[in-house]
Design an enzyme around this catalytic site. Structure first.
Site, short mmCIF file in Angstrom:
data_model
loop_
_atom_site.label_atom_id
_atom_site.label_comp_id
_atom_site.label_asym_id
_atom_site.label_seq_id
_atom_site.Cartn_x
_atom_site.Cartn_y
_atom_site.Cartn_z
N GLY A 29 24.89 63.75 62.92
CA GLY A 29 24.80 63.73 64.38
C GLY A 29 26.04 64.27 65.06
O GLY A 29 26.13 64.28 66.28
N ARG A 52 39.48 53.38 55.99
CA ARG A 52 39.32 54.76 55.48
C ARG A 52 39.09 55.75 56.63
O ARG A 52 38.34 56.72 56.51
CB ARG A 52 38.15 54.84 54.48
N GLU A 99 24.69 60.65 54.83
CA GLU A 99 23.66 60.30 55.81
C GLU A 99 22.30 60.22 55.13
O GLU A 99 21.47 59.36 55.45
CB GLU A 99 23.62 61.35 56.94
N GLY A 109 30.58 62.02 59.14
CA GLY A 109 31.24 62.45 60.37
C GLY A 109 32.65 62.95 60.13
O GLY A 109 33.18 63.72 60.94
N LEU A 111 30.17 52.59 60.19
CA LEU A 111 28.82 52.06 60.00
C LEU A 111 28.65 50.69 60.64
O LEU A 111 27.52 50.27 60.92
CB LEU A 111 28.48 52.01 58.51
N ALA A 150 36.08 58.50 56.32
CA ALA A 150 34.81 58.05 55.71
C ALA A 150 33.65 58.20 56.67
O ALA A 150 32.58 57.65 56.45
CB ALA A 150 34.93 56.60 55.26
N GLU A 185 32.18 66.44 59.52
CA GLU A 185 31.81 67.08 60.79
C GLU A 185 33.05 67.36 61.65
O GLU A 185 33.17 68.40 62.28
CB GLU A 185 30.81 66.20 61.56
N LEU A 231 31.26 58.19 60.23
CA LEU A 231 30.85 57.24 61.26
C LEU A 231 31.17 55.81 60.83
O LEU A 231 30.90 55.43 59.69
CB LEU A 231 29.33 57.38 61.45
C1 1HE Z 1 34.02 51.56 56.45
C2 1HE Z 1 33.52 52.86 56.26
C3 1HE Z 1 32.61 53.36 57.22
C4 1HE Z 1 34.86 52.40 54.65
N1 1HE Z 1 32.28 52.56 58.25
N2 1HE Z 1 33.66 50.82 57.50
N3 1HE Z 1 30.02 57.03 55.76
C5 1HE Z 1 29.74 56.57 54.53
O1 1HE Z 1 28.61 56.29 54.17
C6 1HE Z 1 30.94 56.33 53.64
C7 1HE Z 1 31.16 54.85 53.46
N4 1HE Z 1 32.42 54.57 52.72
C8 1HE Z 1 32.50 54.68 51.39
O2 1HE Z 1 31.60 55.10 50.69
C9 1HE Z 1 33.81 54.22 50.76
O3 1HE Z 1 34.47 53.39 51.71
C10 1HE Z 1 34.77 55.39 50.41
C11 1HE Z 1 34.20 56.14 49.18
C12 1HE Z 1 34.93 56.38 51.56
C13 1HE Z 1 36.17 54.82 50.08
O4 1HE Z 1 36.04 53.81 49.07
P1 1HE Z 1 37.25 52.78 48.85
O5 1HE Z 1 36.93 52.02 47.60
O6 1HE Z 1 38.55 53.48 48.92
O7 1HE Z 1 37.23 51.79 50.13
P2 1HE Z 1 36.21 50.61 50.48
O8 1HE Z 1 36.61 49.35 49.76
O9 1HE Z 1 34.80 51.03 50.32
O10 1HE Z 1 36.45 50.45 52.04
C14 1HE Z 1 37.64 49.90 52.57
C15 1HE Z 1 37.28 49.28 53.89
O11 1HE Z 1 36.87 50.32 54.78
C16 1HE Z 1 36.12 48.33 53.81
O12 1HE Z 1 36.30 47.35 54.80
P3 1HE Z 1 36.86 45.87 54.44
O13 1HE Z 1 36.90 45.15 55.75
O14 1HE Z 1 35.86 45.29 53.46
O15 1HE Z 1 38.21 46.08 53.82
C17 1HE Z 1 34.94 49.19 54.18
O16 1HE Z 1 33.86 48.47 54.71
C18 1HE Z 1 35.55 50.06 55.26
N5 1HE Z 1 34.84 51.30 55.42
N6 1HE Z 1 34.06 53.36 55.13
C19 1HE Z 1 32.80 51.34 58.36
N7 1HE Z 1 32.11 54.60 57.16
C20 1HE Z 1 27.74 61.22 64.04
S1 1HE Z 1 26.78 60.89 62.74
C21 1HE Z 1 27.80 60.74 61.36
C22 1HE Z 1 27.08 59.94 60.33
C23 1HE Z 1 27.98 59.52 59.21
O17 1HE Z 1 29.15 59.77 59.21
S2 1HE Z 1 27.20 58.69 57.96
C24 1HE Z 1 28.40 58.51 56.74
C25 1HE Z 1 29.04 57.17 56.81
#
Ligand code: 1HE
Length: 262
Positions: free
Chosen positions: A144, A30, A136, A113, A70, A66, A116, A68
Site C-alpha cells: 500500500g 525494527r 504482505e 513498507g 502491524l 520491518a 517501499e 508497516l
Molecule cells: C514489529 C514489526 C512490525 C518487528 N510491526 N512490530 N512487516 C512484516 O511482516 C515483518 C514483521 N517482522 C519480522 O518478520 C521480524 O521482526 C524481522 C524479521 C523483521 C526481525 O526479526 P527479529 O528477530 O530481529 O525481531 P523480532 O523479535 O521479530 O521483533 C522485535 C520487536 O519488533 C518485537 O516487538 P517486542 O515488543 O516483542 O519486542 C516485534 O513485535 C516488533 N516488530 N516488526 C510491528 N512490522 C503501506 S502497506 C505496507 C505493508 C507492510 O509493510 S506488511 C509487512 C509488515
C-alpha cells in the site's frame, strides 16, 4: 528552524552542512513504520531548509525497516484503508519527487513498507546484511506504499509477484545483481559510502540534480514522443543556467576536471 522538535521520537535528524541525515530511530521495533513515523517523514521533507542539497536516509540498529507497524492495523473500513494507503503515497512521493536527491542506506530487514520507502530513494546502498521481502502476501494484505509502481520499475512484475506469492526473499548480493541497490558494501560501511556519494551529488549544479530527480523518471515513463520534447526543454533550461555556462567555460579554459578525475 526547529524541525527536530516537530518530528516523532522514531525519527532523528543530523545536519551536516549541505547534507541532512534522516534516521529511522525505532530499532527496538525494527524500525516498523507507524503513522507518526510516516507522517514525520512527510514533515521532514516538507520543511527542508533551502541549503540542504542531499538527504541520507539511514536507520538505527541492525535493520532498515520491518515495514508497516502491524500493531496499528486496526479494523478500518474500506475508505479508511484507501486513505491510509494514499497517505503513504503522498509521503513517499515527497521522498521521490522532492527538492533534492535521497540516498538510502539499507541493512538487515528491508521488507514490506520498508522496501517501499527504500525504493522511493534515488540511490540505494546495501550493506551485506540487507535482505528484501514483501510479506504482505503472507499477512493477507497487499502492498500500500507504492510498491506496485516502484518495485517493478527495478525488478519487473514477475519477480515482485514471486516475492508476494511465495514469500521469496532476496539477499543483498541478489538485490545488487537485480538492481534493487546500486552499491553493495560491507556491513557497517553504508553511512560512510552514503556521505561520500552525497558530497559528490551536492557538488553538482542544482539544476542538473533537479532534472535527474524530476524530469528523468517522468521522461522514462512517458511515451517517447512527449519524452523527447520534455528532454529537449529540460536540456535547454539546464544549458542556459549560469552554473552550466561557468562549468563548461572552466573545462575549456583547462580549469575544470576531466571525466576521469571526478
Ligand atoms: C514489529 C514489526 C512490525 C518487528 N510491526 N512490530 N512487516 C512484516 O511482516 C515483518 C514483521 N517482522 C519480522 O518478520 C521480524 O521482526 C524481522 C524479521 C523483521 C526481525 O526479526 P527479529 O528477530 O530481529 O525481531 P523480532 O523479535 O521479530 O521483533 C522485535 C520487536 O519488533 C518485537 O516487538 P517486542 O515488543 O516483542 O519486542 C516485534 O513485535 C516488533 N516488530 N516488526 C510491528 N512490522 C503501506 S502497506 C505496507 C505493508 C507492510 O509493510 S506488511 C509487512 C509488515
Amino acid at each position: 528552524m526547529t524541525q527536530e522538535t516537530a518530528l516523532p521520537p522514531s525519527l532523528q535528524v543530523e545536519w551536516r552542512d549541505e547534507i541532512a541525515i534522516l534516521r529511522l530511530a525505532r530499532p527496538e521495533k525494527r524500525n516498523a513504520l507507524n503513522d507518526p513515523t510516516v507522517l514525520g517523514i512527510g514533515t521532514f521533507f516538507s520543511q527542508l531548509p533551502a541549503h540542504v542539497k542531499v538527504i541520507v536516509l539511514d536507520a538505527a540498529g541492525e535493520n532498515f525497516s520491518a515495514g508497516l507497524d502491524l500493531s496499528e492495523l486496526s479494523e478500518c473500513n474500506t475508505m479508511e484503508g484507501v486513505m491510509h494507503s494514499m497517505m503513504w503515497h503522498r509521503v513517499f512521493a515527497q521522498v521521490e519527487l522532492g527538492a533534492v536527491p535521497v540516498v538510502a542506506v539499507l541493512k538487515g530487514a528491508v521488507v514490506g513498507g520498508g522496501l517501499e520507502l527504500a525504493v522511493s530513494a534515488h540511490i540505494r546502498i546495501a550493506e551485506r546484511s540487507a535482505y528484501y521481502a514483501l510479506p504482505e502476501g503472507q499477512r493477507g494484505i497487499f502492498v500500500g506504499g507504492g510498491a506496485s509502481v516502484r518495485v517493478p520499475r527495478l525488478i519487473g512484475v514477475a519477480r515482485m509477484a514471486d516475492m508476494m506469492l511465495t514469500g521469496r526473499m532476496y539477499n543483498a548480493e541478489e538485490g545488487q545483481a537485480l538492481g534493487i541497490s546500486q552499491y553493495l558494501v560491507e556491513s557497517g560501511a553504508g553511512l560512510a559510502k552514503a556521505l561520500d556519494l552525497s558530497a559528490r551529488i551536492a557538488a553538482n549544479s542544482p539544476v542538473t540534480n533537479f532534472a535527474v530527480i524530476q524530469a528523468l523518471p517522468r521522461i522514462a515513463e512517458t511515451n517517447p514522443h512527449e519524452g523527447f520534447l520534455m528532454e529537449a526543454l529540460m536540456a535547454a533550461i539546464a544549458q542556459g543556467s549560469d552554473e552550466a555556462k561557468s562549468r563548461m567555460r572552466a573545462f575549456l579554459e583547462k580549469r575544470g576536471k576531466k571525466v576521469t578525475e571526478f
